[in-house]
Every structure is written in C-alpha cells, then in structure tokens.
Design a protein around this motif. Structure first.
Motif, short mmCIF file in Angstrom:
data_model
loop_
_atom_site.label_atom_id
_atom_site.label_comp_id
_atom_site.label_asym_id
_atom_site.label_seq_id
_atom_site.Cartn_x
_atom_site.Cartn_y
_atom_site.Cartn_z
N THR A 405 0.84 -1.19 0.00
CA THR A 405 0.00 0.00 0.00
C THR A 405 0.87 1.23 0.00
O THR A 405 1.99 1.22 0.49
N SER A 407 -0.59 4.43 0.78
CA SER A 407 -1.29 5.51 1.46
C SER A 407 -0.54 5.92 2.71
O SER A 407 0.19 5.15 3.29
N THR A 408 -0.74 7.14 3.14
CA THR A 408 -0.01 7.68 4.28
C THR A 408 -0.43 6.95 5.54
O THR A 408 -1.59 6.74 5.80
N SER A 410 0.19 3.88 6.31
CA SER A 410 -0.07 2.46 6.13
C SER A 410 1.11 1.82 5.46
O SER A 410 1.93 2.45 4.81
N PRO A 432 -4.54 -2.83 -0.67
CA PRO A 432 -3.77 -2.11 0.36
C PRO A 432 -4.24 -2.48 1.76
O PRO A 432 -5.41 -2.79 1.99
N GLN A 434 -4.36 -0.98 5.62
CA GLN A 434 -4.25 0.25 6.42
C GLN A 434 -3.94 -0.15 7.86
O GLN A 434 -4.71 -0.87 8.49
N ASP A 436 -2.87 2.24 10.33
CA ASP A 436 -3.06 3.36 11.25
C ASP A 436 -4.45 3.93 11.08
O ASP A 436 -5.07 3.80 10.02
N ILE A 438 -6.79 7.09 10.61
CA ILE A 438 -6.63 8.42 10.02
C ILE A 438 -7.09 9.47 11.03
O ILE A 438 -8.02 9.26 11.80
N GLY A 487 -5.60 -3.24 11.74
CA GLY A 487 -5.53 -2.90 10.33
C GLY A 487 -6.87 -3.09 9.66
O GLY A 487 -7.82 -3.63 10.24
N SER A 488 -6.97 -2.61 8.42
CA SER A 488 -8.19 -2.74 7.63
C SER A 488 -7.80 -2.88 6.17
O SER A 488 -6.75 -2.40 5.74
N MET A 489 -8.66 -3.53 5.41
CA MET A 489 -8.45 -3.69 3.98
C MET A 489 -9.78 -3.96 3.30
O MET A 489 -10.73 -4.44 3.93
N TYR A 583 -12.45 -4.30 9.07
CA TYR A 583 -11.64 -3.70 10.13
C TYR A 583 -11.35 -4.77 11.18
O TYR A 583 -12.26 -5.47 11.64
#
Length: 689
Positions: A405, A407-408, A410, A432, A434, A436, A438, A487-489, A583
């Motif tokens: 990923t 993205s910021t 992650s 991706p 994630q 963290d 946001i 994390g999440s995806m 999630y």
C-alpha cells in the motif's frame, strides 16, 4: 525508716524495669533478625529451584548450570529448615521467659495498688479526726470507726504483699536475665550441631568442585576479554578514516547500483512561511517505500511512496548535501540532507533505482548498473510529474503481484509470498492494508461514506459539537470497550465470516513480515446508532461506523481477543458502487462480548426501526381518518347551508306574494294624494321618502 527503705526498693525496681526493657529490645532484634534470615534463606532456595523454568534470551539450555543450582537449592533448603528450627527455639527459650518477667512480674510491682490503699487509709483517718466533741452521733461515729478499721486492715495486708513482691523481685531478676541467655546459647548449640550434620564430607567435595569451576570460568572470561580488547584495537585502527563525517570518495567509492539504503538523514520541516527546522531521524527503504523511525520506536513509519517518484539535488542556503524527493503526482515532497557526499550520492542513486522499480526484477543490481550511467550528475530528469509517471510505469501484466500500500500511515507487503497466501475469492490481490487510524480532522474518511447528517460537514478536531445534540444521547445502549486497531483492507464479499478470518490472517502476516508491533489504542463505543472509535486522551471521535452499514462481524476461531467487522459503504462522492472494508481489532476482553454487544445493538435498532415504521403507519392512518372526518363535516355543513338557503328562498317568495296586493292599494291611495298636493307636495313626499 520503713518508707525510706521502701523508696530504695522502688527505685531499684524502676532501674530493673529500665534495664530489662533494653535487654528485651536487644533480644527481640535477635529474634526478628533470625526470622528474617530464615525467610530470606527459604526465598533464595525457592528462586534457585525456579531457575530451570526461566527463559533467558541469551542463556540457552545450560544443563550443568541448572543441575548445580538445583544442588545448591537443596542444601540451602536444609539450612532454611535449620534456621526455622532455631527461630522456634529462640521464641520458646529466650523470648518467652523475659517477656513473662516484663509483662507479669515487673507490672505487678510497678503498678501495685498499695499507693491507692494508702490514700484510702489517709482519707478514713481524716474523717475520723473531724468527729465533733459536742454533738456526738453514735451512728456516724460507728461508721467512721468501722471505716478506719477496714482501711487499716486493708493497708496492712496490701503492704505485706507489696513488700513480699519487692523482695521476690530480686530473685526473679536473676532468673529473668539468666534463663533467656541460657535458652539462646542452647538454641545456637543445637543449630550448629544440625549444621555440622548437614555439612558432611560429600558437601565439602561438592563445594570444592564448584570453586574449581568458578576459577575456570574466570580464566575463560579473562581470555575472552583480552581477545575482545585486541579486536577493538584492530577495529579502531581500520575504522579511523570512517570517523570523519565526510570521508574521501577516492578511498571509499560511491555505490550507485543499490536498491536498498539505510542511514541517518536530516529532514526539513516548515515551521512558518519562511522559517524551517531540521530533524534528524533514521531512514530506510523497504521495497518501494521510504520509511523513517524515530529514536525509541519499535517500528518504522511510512514517509513516502517512491515508486515512479522524482529525486534531484537541490541547493539550500543553509545546508549542504541536500536532495528533494517528489511523489509521481507532485502532491508530496520532502527535502532531506545527507551527512556526507558519499551518502548524498548513494541516496540519490538508490531512490532513482527504486523509482524505476528495478527492485522488482530478478537481478536488480545488474539492471541498475546498466541504467545508471549518468548517475554521477546526481540529478534525476523530471520533465513533468504526469509524463514521468506515464512513461516510467511498466505494463500491468509485466509486474509481479505485490500486496503493498502507498497511502499515508499504512504499510503493505511487498513480497509475492504474501499475495500467494490470500484467497482471491475473498480478498482481491494487491489490496492495500491500512495499519493506522486516520486523523479526525480529515474531511473524507477512506472506506467510510458520509451519512446524510454528516454530508458537507467537517469534523471538529477538538471534539466539540457546536451546540448540536449528540447523536448517541438518546441511544438505549452504551457500551465501552478498550480495543487496539490492527488494520483494515477492502474485501470482495461480505456474506461469510471467512472474509473476516482471511483478513485477520493477511493483516497479522503483514505485521509479522514487516515487524510492525505498534498499535493504536482506542475506546470502542457501541450504541444503537453507530460504532465509534474514541481517542482515550482527548475524547475525540477518530472514526464513526454507522450501524446499518455493519453487515458482518466475527471473532477469531482460536484467539478470542481478535475480532473484526465488515463495513459496507459507498466508494466515493461521485461513484455509486458499494465497497466493503474489513476492520480488525484486538481487545482486552473476549471479542465475543463485543460481537454480542454489536448484535444486541443491531437488534435494538431493528426493533426501533419496526416501531418507527409502525408509528408512522399509524400516524398516516390517523391523518387519513382525520381528513375523511373533515371532508364529511364539510359536506354536512354544505348540505345544512343549502337547506337554510332553500328555506329562506321559500319564505321570501311567500312574503313577496302576500305583499303584492297591499302595495297596489297603497300606491293607488298615494297617487290620489299626489294629485291633490300638486307639484310641491310631490317633491316633499319624495324627499321624505
């Protein structure tokens, strides 16, 4: 003479009491120290027995050390038993006699009732001396005489017992001092006898062997220290040129074919419109990502995705060896400073190689050697961000699959092994991850569509609602849980718990591969309207999940502390396609409790929705009935008005018929009068009319 001699005995008793109190405190300290020694010896034996259960990171399995300590534990346990016996003997033979003398014999003498009896006798004599000579009352005289007799007798008896106690105290003093000392010495002799029986020749041989082993270990340590000292001296001589912050590049050539690089850099941070500050951190590349790790952190964080990025040398007014990295879309850039020219050129070449995605090939160094012929200029050409992105992006089918990923905040897996572990039927490849949460100040939360009440409204970063009523204020259910976000995806389907299990497996595998151990702790608030992630420090809502959008939730089959749920949301503002995001969290309690709470909230919300629909339907029926009633009342009013009008018309017609004949007669008479009055009379009559 008696009172003077009594004062001497009482003074001697007070001195004995003072000395015995000091002796008692000293013996009590011996007894307490022996108890403490016995307890400490027993604890030492217990700790030595538990050595084999310890897991030292560098210790390994040392069976010789474990067996030796077990033998010591056995001997010390026997000594602990001896000390426990000694403590019991000291309590019985030393502390008991002196305590009895102190608490019973001394208190009997020091707090004797002889003094109070003397006061009663003096009071009786005083009352007897006040008897009157003139008015003698036989009854009062007899009572006073009896009182004097009783007090004298009681004083004499008490005095004899008191003198006897004072005389006996001189003998008890000797017994109370000698008997505890005798008990102490006998207890010590018994303790030493038990020790001599335990410390036999076999134990002495064991101790001799242990002493020899200790000396051997000490000699080995001295040899190892000497070897290490020699190694340190050699390394100091060989590393002397490296101590310079900017070594000579002729002696230490620049490696321009690297696809990995790590080291300390200074990052430029803007503090104002024209002012800036520099922060020193450890930076390293990981696949196509540039990572940084602050001092004390257990894992690094994502700084920028450097796939298809632009890197070039820049001139800073106050710094040397600076270069700038810009993302392929031009939205993000960072200015970094290297410590030396060598590091400066190597960082530029490494990032340039990574931006060309050379690291994805089988032989990255060979390919980098061919494409880096112009690396000496230390400048990456950048005609435009979009053109560079389009020209340098390889075909999709030629790239090996990688779950990473960009993205910021992650970090994804950059290896094909992780993609091979995923199930295409549940989670799409290259999805991706994630890691963290946001920040709540962002206007668009990824993977979360805005509800009708949130559209066009920015989240307040200070947690203030602006005077509006809280959306969960009227909720029946309020349950708070402490969770940590793993994390999440995005997932393909949201109809089976296998989706949650597969997402858990991929996220845990990605964390293990990249050594990501840091997790954000939050408070999960479950209500009948939504699920909220709240910052425990600032009480700011980090994420909000509408409850109707939570379509699936499950707990890990083995680790009950792991749970997750799937959120079905719109993909974006302009797209109508529905997406599902899973999630994953870790809780302090069992995840089943949280899932049960979510299920209860959904049931309450479902029944509330049914009640609302039934209430709306009943209100609609009531409105229809009320409307029909109004129309019926209006129709009845119209009919009533028509009947009233018909009655008025009939009455007026009858009145007109009856008044026609009378009018004719009146008119004829008036005409005759008008003819008699003439012209002036007619005008007068008309004016009157």
């Amino acid at each position: 003479q008696t009172r003077s001699l009594l004062g001497v005995f009482e003074e001697d008793a007070a001195a004995i009491s003072n000395y015995v109190n000091q002796l008692f405190q000293a013996m009590h300290r011996i007894y307490d120290a022996q108890n403490e020694l016995s307890a400490a010896t027993h604890l030492t034996s217990k700790l030595l027995k538990e050595y084999e259960k310890q897991r030292f990171p560098l210790g390994g399995d040392d069976e010789v050390m474990s067996s030796t300590l077990q033998q010591f534990a056995k001997v010390i346990d026997e000594l602990s038993s001896c000390h426990a016996v000694l403590s019991t003997q000291l309590a019985d033979a030393m502390m008991f006699p002196i305590t009895q003398f102190k608490e019973r014999d001394l208190k009997e003498v020091l707090f004797h009732k002889f003094f109070f009896v003397c006061l009663d006798h003096d009071a009786a004599i005083t009352r007897y001396g006040r008897l009157s000579k003139r008015r003698e009352n036989e009854k009062i005289k007899a009572e006073v005489t009896e009182d004097v007799y009783t007090s004298r007798k009681k004083q004499h008896q008490t005095m004899m017992h008191y003198f006897c106690a004072l005389n006996t105290l001189q003998y008890k003093k000797k017994i109370a001092m000698l008997e505890p000392l005798l008990g102490y010495m006998q207890a010590q002799i018994s303790f030493f006898k038990m020790g001599s029986e335990n410390l036999n020749e076999q134990l002495e041989e064991f101790l001799t062997n242990i002493g020899t082993s200790v000396q051997n270990v000490r000699r080995e340590m001295d040899c190892e220290v000497e070897t290490m000292q020699q190694t340190i001296e050699d390394l100091e001589i060989a590393s002397d040129p490296l101590y310079l912050p900017d070594p000579d590049t002729t002696k230490f050539p620049v490696h321009r074919n690297l696809t990995r690089k790590a080291g300390y850099l200074n990052a430029r941070n803007k503090t104002g419109l024209v002012s800036s500050s520099w922060e020193r951190q450890f930076y390293f590349t990981q696949g196509g990502n540039l990572m940084s790790q602050a001092r004390g952190d257990v894992a690094g964080g994502l700084v920028m995705d450097i796939d298809n990025c632009s890197v070039m040398a820049v001139d800073c007014e106050d710094r040397r060896y600076c270069f700038q990295i810009t993302s392929f879309d031009g939205k993000k850039s960072s200015i970094l400073q290297a410590e030396s020219k060598k590091d400066y050129e190597e960082w530029i070449c490494t990032i340039n190689n990574i931006s060309k995605q050379i690291y994805l090939s089988e032989n990255p160094e060979e390919i980098a050697a061919r494409v880096n012929q112009s690396a000496l200029e230390a400048v990456t050409p950048s005609p435009s961000f979009q053109q560079r992105h389009e020209s340098m992006r390889p075909p999709v089918q030629s790239r090996p699959p990688a779950a990473r990923t960009s993205s910021t905040g992650s970090l994804g897996s950059e290896s094909a092994a992780l993609s091979a572990l995923s199930l295409d039927s549940l989670v799409a490849p290259d999805t991706p991850i994630q890691f963290d949460i946001i920040s709540p100040v962002s206007e668009d939360l990824p993977g979360q569509a805005k509800t009708s009440g949130q559209s066009g409204r920015r989240t307040n970063p200070f947690g203030e609602s602006g005077g509006s009523k809280s959306e969960t204020e009227d909720s029946i259910l309020h349950q708070l849980f402490i969770v940590r976000f793993l994390g999440s995806m995005e997932v393909k389907y949201d109809e089976s718990p296998d989706v949650v299990y597969e997402t858990m497996r991929q996220i845990l595998a990605a964390r293990a591969i990249h050594n990501i151990f840091r997790m954000t702790e939050s408070h999960l608030l479950v209500t009948c309207d939504c699920l909220k992630l709240i910052d425990p420090q600032t009480q700011v809502t980090r994420l909000r999940f509408p409850l109707p959008n939570v379509v699936l939730y499950a707990t890990h089959q083995e680790n009950r502390r792991l749970f997750g749920f799937v959120l079905r949301t719109a993909a974006g503002r302009t797209e109508s396609r529905q997406t599902s995001v899973c999630y994953i969290f870790e809780s302090n309690n069992e995840g089943e409790k949280i899932c049960d709470s979510v299920g209860l909230a959904k049931q309450i919300a479902f029944h509330a929705e049914l009640d609302r629909k039934a209430s709306e339907k009943q209100k609609e029926i009531d409105r229809v009935k009320e409307k029909q009633q109004k129309e019926l009342s209006k129709q009845k009013q119209i009919e009533k008005d028509l009947e009233e009008q018909s009655r008025l018309i009939a009455a007026s017609s009858r009145a007109n018929q009856s008044s026609g004949e009378g009018q004719f007669v009146v008119l004829s008479s008036s005409q005759s009068e008008d003819s008699d009055l003439g012209e002036d009379g007619k005008k007068k009559r008309e004016s009157e009319a």
